[in-house]
Design a protein around this motif. Structure first.
Motif, PDB file in Angstrom:
ATOM      1  N   ASN A 159       0.747   4.170  -2.916  1.00 27.60           N
ATOM      2  CA  ASN A 159       0.561   5.607  -2.682  1.00 27.60           C
ATOM      3  C   ASN A 159       1.669   6.416  -3.349  1.00 27.60           C
ATOM      4  O   ASN A 159       1.409   7.475  -3.944  1.00 27.60           O
TER       5      ASN A 159
ATOM      6  N   GLN B  50      -9.619   1.779  -6.687  1.00 28.82           N
ATOM      7  CA  GLN B  50     -10.325   2.860  -5.977  1.00 28.82           C
ATOM      8  C   GLN B  50      -9.628   4.197  -6.202  1.00 28.82           C
ATOM      9  O   GLN B  50     -10.292   5.234  -6.366  1.00 28.82           O
ATOM     10  N   GLN B  51      -8.303   4.193  -6.195  1.00 32.06           N
ATOM     11  CA  GLN B  51      -7.570   5.434  -6.432  1.00 32.06           C
ATOM     12  C   GLN B  51      -7.825   5.979  -7.834  1.00 32.06           C
ATOM     13  O   GLN B  51      -7.956   7.187  -8.042  1.00 32.06           O
TER      14      GLN B  51
ATOM     15  N   SER C   6      -6.838  -7.217  -2.161  1.00 34.85           N
ATOM     16  CA  SER C   6      -6.922  -5.975  -1.377  1.00 34.85           C
ATOM     17  C   SER C   6      -6.081  -4.877  -2.010  1.00 34.85           C
ATOM     18  O   SER C   6      -6.527  -3.725  -2.114  1.00 34.85           O
ATOM     19  N   GLN C   7      -4.860  -5.208  -2.467  1.00 32.11           N
ATOM     20  CA  GLN C   7      -4.011  -4.201  -3.099  1.00 32.11           C
ATOM     21  C   GLN C   7      -4.599  -3.728  -4.432  1.00 32.11           C
ATOM     22  O   GLN C   7      -4.606  -2.531  -4.730  1.00 32.11           O
TER      23      GLN C   7
ATOM     24  N   GLU D 110      -7.762  -3.806  -5.506  1.00 29.93           N
ATOM     25  CA  GLU D 110      -8.970  -2.991  -5.340  1.00 29.93           C
ATOM     26  C   GLU D 110      -8.616  -1.610  -4.797  1.00 29.93           C
ATOM     27  O   GLU D 110      -9.289  -0.623  -5.135  1.00 29.93           O
ATOM     28  N   TYR D 111      -7.585  -1.519  -3.990  1.00 30.68           N
ATOM     29  CA  TYR D 111      -7.133  -0.199  -3.531  1.00 30.68           C
ATOM     30  C   TYR D 111      -6.621   0.624  -4.718  1.00 30.68           C
ATOM     31  O   TYR D 111      -6.927   1.822  -4.843  1.00 30.68           O
ATOM     32  N   ILE D 112      -5.848   0.000  -5.604  1.00 31.02           N
ATOM     33  CA  ILE D 112      -5.376   0.682  -6.809  1.00 31.02           C
ATOM     34  C   ILE D 112      -6.557   1.179  -7.637  1.00 31.02           C
ATOM     35  O   ILE D 112      -6.585   2.331  -8.098  1.00 31.02           O
TER      36      ILE D 112
ATOM     37  N   HIS E 277     -11.376   7.350  -7.893  1.00 29.93           N
ATOM     38  CA  HIS E 277     -11.408   8.638  -7.198  1.00 29.93           C
ATOM     39  C   HIS E 277     -10.957   9.779  -8.110  1.00 29.93           C
ATOM     40  O   HIS E 277     -11.463  10.898  -8.014  1.00 29.93           O
TER      41      HIS E 277
ATOM     42  N   LEU F 136       0.820  -1.222   0.000  1.00 28.26           N
ATOM     43  CA  LEU F 136       0.000   0.000   0.000  1.00 28.26           C
ATOM     44  C   LEU F 136       0.851   1.268   0.000  1.00 28.26           C
ATOM     45  O   LEU F 136       0.533   2.239  -0.690  1.00 28.26           O
TER      46      LEU F 136
END
Length: 458
Positions: A121, A162-163, A155-156, A158-160, A166, A117
């Motif tokens: 970022n 989401q960014q 998890s990684q 889906e975080y990517i 956004h 994560l």
């Protein structure tokens, strides 16, 4: 007045010659007398040509007063200035769950890290920094790998995603499609953000499962088909890519029948692409590789009415194959696709708007080079570090490539793949790779000789 440097000619019979201006897009059939005057008398005026013929040749760009090299350079600059884009490709990992025999990444799969994560970022900070420098650029966001949608990395990944959501960036992805089912809830919730997915099927079940196997040698065909069904139900655009080598072309009719049986061809969100297996690193030992003109001959042998087949099954050829045939297909079949219209460069890497963020923290100019540090052009962890001088070496087009500047086919092929023209990651011994373009055009015109002559004599 002089003869354009971008004229290509092909003899259809003893009396008729096809001429094409690869810059203006003009295609015409002329009698032998006109051709003889044109190509034997490069100093104009041509008194032996009547006024009507001279007027036609001038209006179609065969005879010109234009400084064509300057026109090409100015047109390229104008086009890219008016179409600013940034294409970010993200590799969450180089790991893959399949063992495909022709994979150019096979040597880097299993030792690959997966982005954490904090690294993700930092990656987005680097992308934001690029966007700040080009605020008017349209951003495209693409997932690549290895395999980007491994369930263990959910998890990684889906975080990517989401960014990207956004930032309201359209999401594209190149995936083997095997573990997308782990992401079904996320894909269903955010389907409007996923603009396109490319998923590979390399033949009917018995063929695909021999080529695209899991580590335990079991096949992936059924799971991929189930996942494609889900994507189309969510109205997520899917292109099924068929990596086509010399041995599996014969299975295309069975593949196309499968697409109809599954009702994929009835979906407005479905298409398929026949993508020739390539050898971008010039190794000479890629399984199934064959020149594009041989693939073209095979397709027309299997499908005598290839144009009707294309329409019925929503099929296209690989990007470079389509690009080279664009002008001729429009002239012969009145079929056109504006995505190829003014792309005078050889590939996306040559436009210096494509950045690939590797799982190793390095930046690369194209997906074919990712994971091979010799081709890296920078890094993005602990701050964006972009080697502008090394990246600039990829800035190749038909104006700066010496070989292309002398070639009458340059506007069609754009100089080809930059990687294929290089001998190492430094691109210091670069020479444009023509990839059999001349043989490819000759093959296509020979295949359609009778249709062209029939139209001429009517």
């Amino acid at each position: 007045m002089r003869l354009s440097k971008y004229i290509y000619k092909h003899r259809l019979n003893a009396d008729v010659l096809l001429i094409m201006n690869t810059l203006t897009g003009a295609v015409d059939l002329v009698e032998h007398k006109v051709a003889k005057i044109l190509f034997n008398n490069r100093l104009l005026p041509m008194d032996d040509l009547d006024l009507e013929t001279r007027t036609m040749l001038m209006s179609r760009g065969y005879l010109t007063e234009m400084k064509e090299e300057e026109y090409v350079r100015e047109s390229l600059e104008t086009y890219y200035a008016s179409h600013p884009t940034l294409h970010f490709t993200i590799c969450p990992t180089y790991k893959c769950n399949l063992t495909c025999p022709y994979c150019f990444q096979s040597g880097i799969h299993q030792d690959s890290p997966t982005l954490e994560l904090t690294q993700i970022n930092e990656m987005f900070q680097a992308m934001d920094q690029m966007v700040e420098k080009q605020p008017n650029a349209a951003v495209q966001f693409e997932l690549f790998g290895g395999e980007p949608f491994l369930a263990r990395n959910q998890s990684q990944v889906e975080y990517i995603l989401q960014q990207a959501i956004h930032r309201n960036w359209p999401i594209l992805s190149i995936t083997n499609g095997t573990e997308l089912n782990a992401y079904f809830p996320f894909l269903q919730e955010h389907s409007e953000h996923f603009h396109h997915m490319q998923i590979t099927l390399d033949g009917p079940k018995e063929i695909h499962d021999q080529l695209r196997k899991y580590m335990d040698n079991s096949g992936s065909f059924d799971q991929i088909c189930n996942n494609v069904n889900f994507l189309l139900e969510q109205h997520i655009s899917v292109t099924v890519r068929i990596n086509t080598g010399k041995d599996n072309v014969i299975y295309l009719p069975e593949m196309f029948e499968l697409f109809e049986r599954l009702q994929w061809t009835s979906s407005p969100d479905f298409s398929c692409q026949i993508a020739p297996i390539n050898d971008n690193f010039n190794t000479g030992n890629v399984s199934g590789f064959q020149p594009e003109y041989e693939l073209l001959e095979q397709l027309h042998s299997i499908f005598p009415d290839w144009e009707a087949t294309r329409d019925r099954y929503k099929a296209s050829l690989g990007y470079f194959m389509e690009k080279k045939l664009r002008i001729l297909r429009k002239a012969i079949f009145d079929k056109d696709d504006d995505q190829y219209y003014f792309d005078l460069s050889g590939c996306s890497a040559s436009k210096l708007h494509n950045l690939v963020f590797g799982a190793d923290g390095l930046l690369y100019p194209c997906v074919e080079t990712v994971g091979f540090p010799d081709y890296s052009i920078g890094s993005y962890l602990q701050g964006l570090q972009l080697n502008e001088e090394k990246w600039q070496r990829w800035n190749r087009d038909i104006v700066v490539n010496e070989k292309c500047s002398r070639c009458n086919l340059a506007p069609l092929c754009g100089g080809g793949c930059v990687l294929q023209g290089s001998s190492d990651g430094e691109l210091k011994d670069f020479e444009s790779n023509c990839n059999f373009t001349r043989q490819y055009l000759q093959t296509y015109l020979n295949l359609h000789r009778e249709r062209l002559l029939e139209g001429y004599y009517q």
